[in-house]
Each structure stands twice: as C-alpha cells, then as structure tokens.
Design an enzyme around this catalytic site. Structure first.
Site, mmCIF file in Angstrom:
data_model
loop_
_atom_site.group_PDB
_atom_site.id
_atom_site.type_symbol
_atom_site.label_atom_id
_atom_site.label_comp_id
_atom_site.label_asym_id
_atom_site.label_seq_id
_atom_site.Cartn_x
_atom_site.Cartn_y
_atom_site.Cartn_z
ATOM 1 N N HIS A 1 0.899 -1.250 0.018
ATOM 2 C CA HIS A 1 -0.009 0.184 0.010
ATOM 3 C C HIS A 1 1.130 1.270 -0.023
ATOM 4 C CE1 HIS A 1 -2.939 3.177 2.289
ATOM 5 N NE2 HIS A 1 -4.095 2.041 2.094
ATOM 6 N N ASP B 1 3.093 -5.277 8.000
ATOM 7 C CA ASP B 1 1.272 -3.591 8.294
ATOM 8 C C ASP B 1 0.359 -4.817 8.260
ATOM 9 O OD1 ASP B 1 -0.691 -2.937 6.942
ATOM 10 O OD2 ASP B 1 0.759 -2.020 4.997
HETATM 11 N N1 C6P Z 1 -6.056 0.535 2.226
HETATM 12 C C1 C6P Z 1 -8.425 0.672 1.058
HETATM 13 O O1 C6P Z 1 -9.387 0.354 1.003
HETATM 14 P P1 C6P Z 1 -4.530 3.965 7.272
HETATM 15 O O2 C6P Z 1 -5.726 4.427 6.470
HETATM 16 O O3 C6P Z 1 -4.089 3.930 8.116
HETATM 17 O O4 C6P Z 1 -6.083 2.626 7.943
HETATM 18 O O5 C6P Z 1 -4.813 2.823 6.946
HETATM 19 C C2 C6P Z 1 -3.132 1.673 5.269
HETATM 20 C C3 C6P Z 1 -3.698 0.725 4.835
HETATM 21 C C4 C6P Z 1 -2.076 0.586 4.999
HETATM 22 N N2 C6P Z 1 -1.891 -0.737 4.758
HETATM 23 C C5 C6P Z 1 -2.741 -1.826 3.773
HETATM 24 C C6 C6P Z 1 -2.603 -2.890 3.763
HETATM 25 C C7 C6P Z 1 -4.586 -1.372 3.074
HETATM 26 O O6 C6P Z 1 -4.770 -1.812 3.215
HETATM 27 C C8 C6P Z 1 -4.375 0.071 4.136
HETATM 28 C C9 C6P Z 1 -5.805 0.867 4.155
HETATM 29 C C10 C6P Z 1 -7.883 1.286 2.050
HETATM 30 O O7 C6P Z 1 -7.409 -1.001 0.823
HETATM 31 C C11 C6P Z 1 -8.198 2.493 2.789
HETATM 32 S S1 C6P Z 1 -7.124 3.356 1.362
#
Ligand code: C6P
Length: 416
Positions: free
Chosen positions: A133, A210
């Site tokens: 991501h 992650d």
């Molecule tokens: N993915 C999705 O629709 P946050 O925004 O900080 O809570 O998480 C970020 C993030 C980091 N790593 C992974 C593997 C993720 O899937 C996500 C967030 C969402 O797939 C929003 S883009």
C-alpha cells in the site's frame, strides 16, 4: 442477544446473530438490502463499539493522564484498559509495547522517522515488496530522500505471491530494515510472513509488518512471529476511525527519538532542554483519541468473543468461494490468484471500467470499491490502472456472494 453475550459455535458461527449486532446492515440502499463488500476500505461497527464510544462521551468523558478528578480517573482507566486489550490481542509482552496512533499510516511514518531514519547512511537499503500500500512505500521514499538510502522492492509472481527466493536474495549486507504487508489489500494475498520475518531476522535486520488487512481476519501473535513492529488500524477491525495500534519491541521503543513533541510525552521540560517520557507516552504527544481508543478496545473484545480462529476459518472459506464465483462470471478476470487469500477479491470485467461496475452494483445495493486501492505500483505490475474489489468481513454471507454474482451478470448483459 448480542453475538458476544452468548456462546457462539466456534466452527459454524451464528451469522444472523453477528449481523444483528451491526445496526447499519439493517438499512437499504437504492431500495435493496445493503450488501456491504467494502470492509477492506473500512469495516462497519457493532453496537458494542458504538455503545462504548457513546458511554465514554455520556458518562465519564474527560482528558486522560491529567486530572485527579473522578471523570479523568475513569477515562484514564478505560483508555489504559484499551491498551491492555490491544496488548492481549497481539500477544505482546507488555502494554508498554502498545503505542496508540491514528492508524497504519501514522504507525509506519513513526517507525520510519524515529527508528529507521536515524540508523541510515547513504547507500543503506530498505526492503519492501511490490504489493505494498502507498502507506508502506511513500514514508520510505521520504526517508530515502533525506538520508541517501535506497528502496529495494521484492518482486511478485503473476499469481500475486511474493517471489520468496528473490526476496531472500535481496536481504544483503546493506539491508537495514524490512517493511512488508501481512495481507495485501488489493490482491488478498496472505504473505508467508513467518518465513519472511525469519529470513530478515536471521540476517539481523528488523522487520515491520503492515497488519491493516490481517488483524481483522486472523489471529496475530507478535511473539510467535518474532516481529519487531506490527501495525493495524482500528477502523478496519470494526473499531472507530482515527485510532490504531503500533506494536514495537520495548527495547526498540526505548531507544527511539520522539515522533512529535507536545504534552504528555515528556518527563520534564525547561527552556534548556526536555527529558522525554518512557514509551509508549513518548510517542503519544497531545490529547489522544480517547473515545476512539475505548471504542477500539470494545472492537477487539468483540472479535475475541466471536473467536479469531473461527472468524479466520469461516472467512477463508467465504472468500475462496467468492473468488471462484466471481471468476465464473462470463467476461470477468481475477487480478491475483494467490496461494492463500484473505479478505479481498480483485477483478476486471471485459469492456466495463471498474468504476462503472462499482456504480452499477451500487444501484443494486451492493457496495464494492473500484480504483487503484492506494497500490499504484501493484496495478502497474498487472498492467491495469484500476480493479474492482469485493472485500469481506465477519458479517458477510454466502447469499451476498450470490447477490454479487447476480449483479455482475446483469452488468455483463448490459455491456455485452
Ligand atoms: N487500505 C483500502 O481500501 P489507514 O488509512 O492508515 O488506516 O491504513 C492504510 C493502509 C495500510 N496498509 C494497507 C495494507 C491498507 O489496506 C491500508 C488502507 C484501504 O484498501 C484504504 S486505501
């Protein structure tokens, strides 16, 4: 009765009861019962989480760690209770290893700034994979720009699995940190993180996982994984937005510089200099998301009460079935067919843009996500700008997979 109050069959799970815990699932969208297949973006909330936040604001809300009065004491006890809950959820050694953050994005930025950057010389390397991501790419690029370090990327196969031999070969004498996704948000790949962490640690390289898409779907044991840092976001684990957890080995946290300065992260301040508080307070400057943390505690309690092994077993079967059913629709092609999948199924439909697919499914009450899923290098790897993605949670059913397939067949007929 709530699913968390009575005995839940660990194997079959009483999905009707679980669904009844999530008030939003009773609503209709465009005249149809809501079929929510976007939990990877953000999951819905059970009544227990809503009640926990409401209870905090309506009965004992006050700032934490700062007051001798009753409300502040009660709020502090509940806030720190949530930290204990997170410690147990991850099987950390101590609650001092649990840092409350806004979410995975902040957790990775914190580790990049406070742990990794100070240890880097020009030419040193940080290793990630091709399926990360943006939250696990951009913070490292920022660190590399500042320090002259280099970002290395482990390739993935056409099926969407990490090429393990290539990954191992990329761990070299200049590797200073490895940061990898546990479960891919865009492909659903469950990475063999035990092997990947072991390979890095055997070379003396610390690792961050992650866990944004793993923590809601499977048991996570940071001690068994032997990982240095683990991050997850509350909002994907049926908890509130704006709260998440960074687990860090205490001896790492104790050596790390603060991420932000401000109230609650100090021991003593003078104009000549400041002594920082011990972790985790050192990394929690300012008034935290008090009700959010308490809501997260309730979410973790909810997941545990349903049972993580049972959730993992049921969801794995459900997602496998979804992948098979979606792939069976004429003109649909899966993006990513990994060896082990959790949470999500990405696909493309001939002649229909993923955005159109998502909009036309919404007309039928079905919520999916379309786009690059904040994983543009991964999209490029598969030669596509975007995919449609159906993602699953504790409350999804076989009937909803059928609704998705019926919806896709309808769209197919329109486009054909
Ligand atoms: N993915 C999705 O629709 P946050 O925004 O900080 O809570 O998480 C970020 C993030 C980091 N790593 C992974 C593997 C993720 O899937 C996500 C967030 C969402 O797939 C929003 S883009």
């Amino acid at each position: 009765m709530s699913a968390v109050e009575g005995a839940v069959d660990p194997v079959t799970l009483d999905i009707d009861r679980i669904r009844s815990d999530f008030p939003v699932l009773r609503r209709e969208v465009n005249g149809r019962p809501l079929v929510y297949l976007d939990s990877a973006a953000s999951a819905q909330k059970p009544q227990a989480v809503i009640d926990a936040e409401l209870g905090c604001y309506s009965r004992y809300y006050a700032n934490v760690h700062r007051g001798v009065h009753t409300l502040s004491q009660e709020a502090t006890t509940a806030f720190e209770g949530a930290r204990d809950q997170a410690k147990a959820f991850l099987n950390a050694h101590s609650e001092r290893e649990v840092v409350f953050v806004r979410g995975v994005t902040e957790a990775i930025n914190l580790v990049a700034h406070s742990f990794v950057a100070p240890r880097l010389d020009p030419g040193d390397e940080i290793l990630i994979t091709h399926m990360e991501h943006h939250s696990n790419i951009v913070p490292w690029q920022l660190v590399c720009e500042r320090t002259g370090a280099v970002l290395r990327v482990a390739p993935i196969t056409d099926q969407g699995d990490v090429d393990l031999d290539a990954y191992r070969a990329l761990i070299g004498p200049r590797t200073r940190f490895v940061s990898i996704v546990h479960v891919s948000n865009a492909l659903g790949t469950v990475n063999p993180v035990e092997e990947m962490v072991a390979a890095a640690r055997a070379a003396g390289v610390p690792v961050l996982l992650d866990g944004a898409q793993a923590a809601p779907h499977m048991a996570v044991d940071v001690r068994a994984l032997d990982v240095d840092f683990y991050a997850f976001s509350g909002h994907k684990a049926y908890g509130p937005t704006g709260i998440g957890v960074l687990y860090g080995r205490y001896n790492h946290l104790a050596q790390m510089i603060p991420y932000q300065g401000g109230g609650d992260m100090i021991r003593r301040v003078s104009f000549e200099g400041t002594d920082y508080a011990d972790p985790p307070a050192r990394f929690e400057a300012g008034t935290p998301n008090i009700a959010g943390a308490i809501g997260l505690g309730a979410a973790l309690e909810y997941i545990d009460a349903v049972g993580r092994e049972a959730i993992a077993a049921r969801e794995e079967a459900l997602v496998a079935r979804a992948a098979e059913a979606v792939a069976g629709v004429d003109g649909v092609r899966l993006i990513g067919e990994p060896q082990r999948r959790a949470g999500a199924v990405s696909f493309l439909m001939d002649d229909a843009h993923p955005n159109d697919v998502a909009m036309m499914l919404d007309e039928q009450g079905i919520a999916i996500r379309a786009g690059h899923h904040c994983a543009q290098p991964l999209m490029e790897r598969f030669g596509v700008p975007a995919t449609a993605r159906a993602s699953f949670g504790i409350y999804n059913t076989e009937a909803e997979i059928e609704a998705l397939v019926t919806g896709l067949e309808k769209i197919r007929r329109l486009f054909a």
